[in-house]
Design a protein around this motif. Structure first.
Motif, PDB file in Angstrom:
ATOM      1  N   UNK A 402       0.828  -1.213   0.000  1.00  0.00           N
ATOM      2  CA  UNK A 402       0.000   0.000   0.000  1.00  0.00           C
ATOM      3  C   UNK A 402       0.856   1.254   0.000  1.00  0.00           C
ATOM      4  N   UNK A 403       1.960   1.225   0.743  1.00  0.00           N
ATOM      5  CA  UNK A 403       2.784   2.423   0.861  1.00  0.00           C
ATOM      6  C   UNK A 403       3.536   2.739  -0.417  1.00  0.00           C
ATOM      7  N   UNK A 404       3.593   1.764  -1.352  1.00  0.00           N
ATOM      8  CA  UNK A 404       4.347   1.981  -2.592  1.00  0.00           C
ATOM      9  C   UNK A 404       3.442   2.144  -3.807  1.00  0.00           C
ATOM     10  N   UNK A 405       2.164   2.081  -3.617  1.00  0.00           N
ATOM     11  CA  UNK A 405       1.239   2.132  -4.746  1.00  0.00           C
ATOM     12  C   UNK A 405       0.384   3.394  -4.670  1.00  0.00           C
ATOM     13  N   UNK A 406      -0.077   3.895  -5.801  1.00  0.00           N
ATOM     14  CA  UNK A 406      -0.931   5.097  -5.806  1.00  0.00           C
ATOM     15  C   UNK A 406      -2.363   4.755  -5.385  1.00  0.00           C
ATOM     16  N   UNK A 407      -2.528   4.469  -4.118  1.00  0.00           N
ATOM     17  CA  UNK A 407      -3.814   3.974  -3.624  1.00  0.00           C
ATOM     18  C   UNK A 407      -4.635   5.071  -2.952  1.00  0.00           C
ATOM     19  N   UNK A 408      -4.043   6.247  -2.731  1.00  0.00           N
ATOM     20  CA  UNK A 408      -4.771   7.331  -2.073  1.00  0.00           C
ATOM     21  C   UNK A 408      -5.192   8.362  -3.107  1.00  0.00           C
ATOM     22  N   UNK A 409      -6.295   8.999  -2.839  1.00  0.00           N
ATOM     23  CA  UNK A 409      -6.837   9.976  -3.777  1.00  0.00           C
ATOM     24  C   UNK A 409      -6.663  11.367  -3.180  1.00  0.00           C
ATOM     25  N   UNK A 410      -5.889  12.201  -3.881  1.00  0.00           N
ATOM     26  CA  UNK A 410      -5.701  13.580  -3.430  1.00  0.00           C
ATOM     27  C   UNK A 410      -6.982  14.370  -3.620  1.00  0.00           C
ATOM     28  N   UNK A 411      -7.035  15.524  -2.993  1.00  0.00           N
ATOM     29  CA  UNK A 411      -8.266  16.320  -3.012  1.00  0.00           C
ATOM     30  C   UNK A 411      -8.622  16.791  -4.414  1.00  0.00           C
ATOM     31  N   UNK A 412      -7.614  16.858  -5.300  1.00  0.00           N
ATOM     32  CA  UNK A 412      -7.887  17.286  -6.671  1.00  0.00           C
ATOM     33  C   UNK A 412      -8.197  16.107  -7.585  1.00  0.00           C
ATOM     34  N   UNK A 413      -8.275  14.900  -7.015  1.00  0.00           N
ATOM     35  CA  UNK A 413      -8.711  13.752  -7.779  1.00  0.00           C
ATOM     36  C   UNK A 413      -7.613  12.879  -8.328  1.00  0.00           C
ATOM     37  N   UNK A 414      -6.360  13.242  -8.169  1.00  0.00           N
ATOM     38  CA  UNK A 414      -5.282  12.419  -8.699  1.00  0.00           C
ATOM     39  C   UNK A 414      -4.853  11.390  -7.671  1.00  0.00           C
ATOM     40  N   UNK A 415      -4.509  10.194  -8.176  1.00  0.00           N
ATOM     41  CA  UNK A 415      -4.046   9.117  -7.311  1.00  0.00           C
ATOM     42  C   UNK A 415      -2.603   9.392  -6.907  1.00  0.00           C
ATOM     43  N   UNK A 416      -2.301   9.193  -5.623  1.00  0.00           N
ATOM     44  CA  UNK A 416      -0.958   9.486  -5.119  1.00  0.00           C
ATOM     45  C   UNK A 416      -0.450   8.329  -4.277  1.00  0.00           C
ATOM     46  N   UNK A 417       0.869   8.178  -4.303  1.00  0.00           N
ATOM     47  CA  UNK A 417       1.550   7.217  -3.441  1.00  0.00           C
ATOM     48  C   UNK A 417       1.626   7.822  -2.039  1.00  0.00           C
ATOM     49  N   UNK A 418       1.380   7.040  -0.999  1.00  0.00           N
ATOM     50  CA  UNK A 418       1.395   7.618   0.357  1.00  0.00           C
ATOM     51  C   UNK A 418       2.650   8.400   0.686  1.00  0.00           C
ATOM     52  N   UNK A 419       3.812   7.956   0.205  1.00  0.00           N
ATOM     53  CA  UNK A 419       5.045   8.668   0.523  1.00  0.00           C
ATOM     54  C   UNK A 419       5.085  10.055  -0.116  1.00  0.00           C
ATOM     55  N   UNK A 420       4.256  10.290  -1.135  1.00  0.00           N
ATOM     56  CA  UNK A 420       4.198  11.606  -1.774  1.00  0.00           C
ATOM     57  C   UNK A 420       2.974  12.398  -1.336  1.00  0.00           C
ATOM     58  N   UNK A 421       2.242  11.863  -0.393  1.00  0.00           N
ATOM     59  CA  UNK A 421       1.003  12.502   0.057  1.00  0.00           C
ATOM     60  C   UNK A 421       1.231  13.220   1.382  1.00  0.00           C
ATOM     61  N   UNK A 422       0.330  14.110   1.703  1.00  0.00           N
ATOM     62  CA  UNK A 422       0.367  14.806   2.987  1.00  0.00           C
ATOM     63  C   UNK A 422      -1.063  15.088   3.420  1.00  0.00           C
ATOM     64  N   UNK A 423      -1.213  15.386   4.686  1.00  0.00           N
ATOM     65  CA  UNK A 423      -2.545  15.633   5.230  1.00  0.00           C
ATOM     66  C   UNK A 423      -2.447  16.725   6.283  1.00  0.00           C
ATOM     67  N   UNK A 424      -3.505  17.507   6.394  1.00  0.00           N
ATOM     68  CA  UNK A 424      -3.596  18.565   7.411  1.00  0.00           C
ATOM     69  C   UNK A 424      -4.753  18.209   8.324  1.00  0.00           C
ATOM     70  N   UNK A 425      -4.495  18.107   9.593  1.00  0.00           N
ATOM     71  CA  UNK A 425      -5.553  17.749  10.533  1.00  0.00           C
ATOM     72  C   UNK A 425      -6.319  18.991  10.960  1.00  0.00           C
TER      73      UNK A 425
END
Length: 1020
Positions: A402-425
């Motif tokens: 999971x950490x190496x695959x583009x499994x997360x969806x950024x807010x603009x709709x593009x699939x991202x790899x978790x290591x390239x993603x970020x989140x604001x709480x």
């Protein structure tokens, strides 16, 4: 002769023969069957019956279909399991009667292949039956025991006895009679049925098990598509499975559907991985895996408890494919062809299991991406300790993928790899979508702590909100877009939003809302803001489409008049324009635009100061002047200005504005107020005041002062002071601030009233200064008169100008009432003692109020000497005659004159005289007896005093000798005190002894009269 289609007799003969030849074999078979029935398959009856039914259906190429029925109508309750598919065969019966020798040896995938699953029936029944369209067989523990006994083998008989008659039930099959089969036929539509006569008391337990049958049974047995449950007195329960496209499966229970997501795969096991497996398993080279999850979007029908596992949730078990005891902490169920150990409850360790678990981790990735993005985080393995080695292996493999695959969806709709993603709480989804335009890979914020933990597990970075808002500076957006940003971030901490970009009405942007000007209900109208922005493009007015209350919380100010008047951009603009006046003629249009803006800002409520100090207007000839140097036409100030006051007349074009507005720009309309912050303010003689009043101490807080006082005509000060008193602001400037205030100080020092400074006049109420100072010749407000130094009391005269006070006391041209002389004499003494540098006057005021040469007078220290010396020769000594004599350098009368008392015969007071003394004491409020004590007054009717040979003068009373310590003090001494018996003498003596010499006339009147006389003279 009974029909035996399955050759059960031969099977029984072979088994019995084996037991006869080897009783130990009997024991082994009995122990093995018992171990399986009470161990590996103790709680797996329904799943094993369904598994056999599924295998029969697969053999016939049919979808799996089984019906469980609980029949309690007969003397013995029965559990029955009917199925469709291939009928019972001799090989099948042989497999049922064998341990670990299944008839299912092909390489295809089937559920049952160990040859031991049927032993699960022994958990509830001792006489199971299998009925098919080809016939039926039965097993019986009792008949087996009878067959063993009939062998007559002593060791077998002994072993059976040791087992309390419990023989193995499934080793000896018997064909069922055709009559019995016909009497109890198969249910319509089914090809076979297992019938289990239940041991006593087991029916209730089986009913509970049947009621609990759910969707899990169909997932544990892929290919089983219909399960029916028939319970006494209840409608038939039907559970059906339907596999749809895109990995969706619907399982319907009594018409209520539940949707599931499934991700699976199948393949061939590498031969190297089968090398260490049992021989019969090596032929089963096909593998199959399926992950199962309730469809998150099927909320009404599918509870999401599997998606959000609470800490105390029951773990999901792994199926191989029938359930094992391997717990999983994952929210999905895994079913696959895993190898199991001898207990059938744990996966067999080894390379094959590791291989299949790795395949399962890979398929979990497929399941993860099949779930809608908003639900994916619930599938991330939770942090913490795994539930076992299998769970650990799966979690590790899943997280790695999971950490190496583009499994997360950024807010603009593009699939991202978790290591390239970020989140604001702590922000909303809307805020995240807006910030995502500036922050690549930004995800929607986690809604729960579990989701945040899932992001951490995947290696998603936690981005501070302040960094995200700073990144917004890199994008362009219409003002309305920024309004959306502010709305979305309105509840965030101010320190995280300090660098928010702010679009300005004049174009461009400002980084950080602090210091910007915010349009809104409390702001100026659009026309003024537009003109201000045109004149000063760098003015930071927020674009109206972006205006939001958040900006105010972040330091933006309402774009009101006060804000614009204090804005550095406008202040600098006005200041530069005024400074340019010294070098060049100004542009008339720019002058008009700036002046009108300033005037409009003042009319809108702007305070004085700021840019208003530099406003430029034009005079009556059109020449540019600072507003503060112009005089408004018809201004009240014009009436009091000196003739040489050079104030140009303001041009009439500005007269359309109210006088108050012009005055706040500094135009001279009336008295001008200046805010003083330091000694550089534009006020006459300010530095001198600062030096005298403030000195070296810290500067006072900002205060207000009246300006232009040096421009006033000396003859017009009464009018000016009247103007000052009538205006609240100028009156406050006079009476408040540092003491003395600048305004108060300047008027006291430089103003003239009747040609004299204010402290040379007294108010009408200062009666103690009558004659010494002239009454103020003009009508003046009392507070103003006091503030500017007009004398209101003798104390004011002392502090105002002591030398002038002494000079006036010695001025024979000034007529002073005799009654005022003692107080004024005491005032002069205070002045001389306070300032040793004051010149001693050569003349003094006597008791008559007249002025006499100092060499011709004495200080009256003992009051009875006034009977010998004229009042024109005496200076009032008051209560401290010695102090007066020392200060004025005069003699005391008691020391200058030698007096000889001629008393003649003396006596005590007669009753009438005593009554007179009592009346005098009563008038003064004292007790006569206490006053004189044991030293009463003496009466000398012929009391006389001589001052030289042959001289004697009658007196009415005479005090103690001069060397009496109390005599000069004038109180409570009766040593040698004598009176001639008259009311004048008695009254004076009582007043002196009582210490009330100033009330001596009252005492004399009281001594001379009666109570009526006293009342008439005010004595109560």
């Amino acid at each position: 002769m009974p029909v035996d289609p399955f050759r059960t007799a031969a099977l029984r003969s072979a088994v019995l023969s084996a037991w006869s030849e080897s009783p130990a074999r009997f024991r082994e078979d009995a122990n093995a069957e018992e171990a399986l029935a009470t161990g590996g398959y103790a709680d797996r009856l329904l799943i094993e019956l369904a598994a056999n039914a599924l295998d029969a259906a697969r053999d016939a190429g049919l979808p799996g279909h089984v019906r469980f029925s609980l029949d309690t109508s007969g003397p013995v309750a029965q559990l029955r399991a009917a199925n469709v598919g291939a009928p019972l065969t001799a090989a099948g019966v042989s497999g049922l009667a064998s341990l670990r020798a299944s008839a299912k040896r092909s390489g295809s995938i089937s559920v049952g292949h160990f040859g031991v699953g049927f032993t699960a029936v022994l958990t509830v029944s001792d006489a199971p039956q299998v009925v098919s369209t080809t016939g039926g067989v039965m097993f019986s523990r009792d008949r087996t025991a009878g067959a063993v006994t009939a062998l007559g083998v002593a060791e077998l008989t002994k072993e059976l006895a040791a087992r309390n008659g419990q023989a193995p039930a499934l080793r000896l099959p018997w064909s069922m009679e055709m009559a019995a089969l016909q009497a109890d036929p198969l249910p319509a539509g089914f090809d076979a049925q297992v019938r289990l006569p239940l041991r006593p008391g087991r029916a209730g337990e089986l009913e509970e098990l049947l009621r609990a049958v759910g969707d899990d049974l169909l997932w544990a047995l892929p290919g089983l598509f219909r399960v029916e449950i028939e319970l006494p007195g209840l409608p038939l329960t039907t559970i059906e499975r339907q596999d749809l496209n895109d990995g969706l499966t619907v399982i319907t229970r009594d018409g209520v559907p539940t949707r599931y997501l499934a991700a699976g795969a199948a393949g061939t096991i590498p031969a190297s991985l089968l090398a260490d497996r049992p021989i019969e398993e090596r032929a089963r080279e096909q593998w199959q895996l399926t992950w199962v999850l309730p469809d998150p979007d099927d909320r009404p029908a599918a509870p999401l408890h599997l998606l959000e596992l609470p800490p105390d949730a029951v773990p999901v078990f792994l199926g191989a494919p029938t359930p094992t005891d391997e717990p999983l902490s994952l929210p999905a169920r895994l079913v696959g062809t895993f190898p199991v150990d001898d207990t059938r409850r744990r996966l067999a360790p080894g390379p094959l299991t590791a291989y299949l678990l790795d395949q399962a981790a890979a398929q979990y990735l497929e399941l993860f991406t099949a779930v809608p993005p908003e639900h994916r985080l619930s599938l991330v393995p939770a942090a913490g300790f795994p539930l076992g080695p299998v769970d650990a292996a799966l979690r590790t493999g899943i997280v790695r993928r999971l950490s190496r695959a583009p499994v997360l969806l950024a807010v603009l709709g593009d699939a991202v790899v978790p290591s390239s993603a970020c989140v604001i709480t702590g922000i909303s989804d809307g805020a995240a979508r807006l910030l995502g335009r500036a922050v690549p890979g930004l995800l929607l914020p986690p809604r729960t702590p579990a989701q945040l933990e899932a992001l951490r597990v995947l290696g998603v970075a936690l981005l501070p909100l302040a960094d995200a808002t700073s990144a917004l500076a890199g994008i362009d957006g219409r003002p309305a877009f920024w309004h959306q940003v502010y709305e979305a971030l309105a509840d965030q901490n101010a320190e995280d939003l300090a660098n928010l970009p702010v679009p300005l009405s004049g174009g461009g942007r400002r980084i950080g809302p602090a210091g910007t000007l915010l349009p809104g209900p409390d702001a100026l109208d659009d026309d003024i803001l537009r003109r201000a922005g045109t004149l000063a493009p760098e003015l930071c007015v927020v674009h109206p489409d972006a205006a939001h209350p958040l900006l105010s919380r972040l330091g933006a100010r309402p774009a009101d008049a006060a804000a614009l008047l204090s804005d550095p951009a406008l202040i600098q603009l006005f200041r530069r324009f005024r400074e340019d006046l010294e070098e060049d003629d100004p542009d008339p249009d720019e002058l008009a635009d700036l002046a009108r803006l300033a005037l409009d800002l003042v009319e809108a409520g702007g305070p004085a100061g700021g840019l208003l100090d530099d406003v430029v207007l034009t005079d009556s000839s059109g020449e540019a002047w600072p507003a503060g140097e112009l005089l408004a036409p018809g201004a009240s100030l014009a009436a009091v200005l000196a003739s040489d006051a050079d104030l140009p007349l303001m041009g009439s074009r500005w007269a359309v504005y109210p006088e108050q507005t012009l005055a706040r720009l500094g135009v001279r309309t009336g008295l001008r107020i200046v805010a003083v912050e330091n000694a550089e303010a534009d006020l006459p003689d300010l530095q001198q005041w600062w030096s005298e009043v403030v000195g070296d101490s810290l500067p006072p807080e900002t205060f207000e002062a009246v300006a232009d006082l040096d421009l006033i005509d000396d003859e017009k000060w009464p009018q000016l002071l009247a103007m000052l008193a009538a205006d609240r602001d100028t009156l406050r400037a006079l009476t408040s601030g540092p003491d003395p205030s600048y305004t108060r100080w300047w008027i006291r020092r430089f103003a003239l009233l009747g040609g004299e400074p204010p402290h040379r006049w007294r108010t009408s109420g200062a009666l103690g200064l009558t004659g010494l100072y002239d009454e103020l010749p003009v009508s003046l407000d009392g507070a103003v008169a006091q503030a500017i130094g007009v004398l209101g009391s003798t104390a004011d005269a002392l502090t105002a100008d002591p030398s002038d006070l002494l000079a006036r006391l010695a001025d024979p041209e000034r007529e002073v009432p005799a009654g005022a002389v003692p107080a004024l004499t005491a005032l002069a003494v205070q002045a001389l003692e306070a300032d040793g540098g004051l010149a001693l006057p050569g003349s003094v005021r006597t008791l008559t109020g007249a002025v006499a040469d100092a060499g011709d007078v004495m200080v009256l220290d003992l009051p009875w000497f006034a009977q010998l010396v004229s009042a024109g020769e005496l200076v009032a000594g008051g209560r401290e005659p010695v102090r007066v004599a020392r200060a004025l350098e005069l003699d005391l009368v008691s020391e200058a004159i030698t007096a000889q008392v001629v008393a003649g015969p003396t006596r005590s007071l007669s009753p009438p005289e005593t009554a007179a003394a009592q009346r005098a004491a009563l008038a003064l409020g004292v007790d006569l007896a206490v006053l004189f004590g044991d030293r009463p007054l003496l009466v000398a009717p012929d009391l006389s005093v001589g001052t030289g040979p042959g001289s004697a003068q009658r007196v009415t009373w005479w005090g103690p000798d001069a060397d009496d310590s109390d005599a000069r003090g004038g109180a409570r001494s009766s040593n040698g005190l004598r009176v001639d018996g008259s009311a004048a003498g008695i009254g004076r003596a009582v007043a002196f002894v009582a210490g009330r010499w100033s009330d001596r006339h009252l005492a004399v009147v009281a001594a001379d009269g009666d109570l009526l006389d006293l009342a008439e003279n005010g004595v109560q």
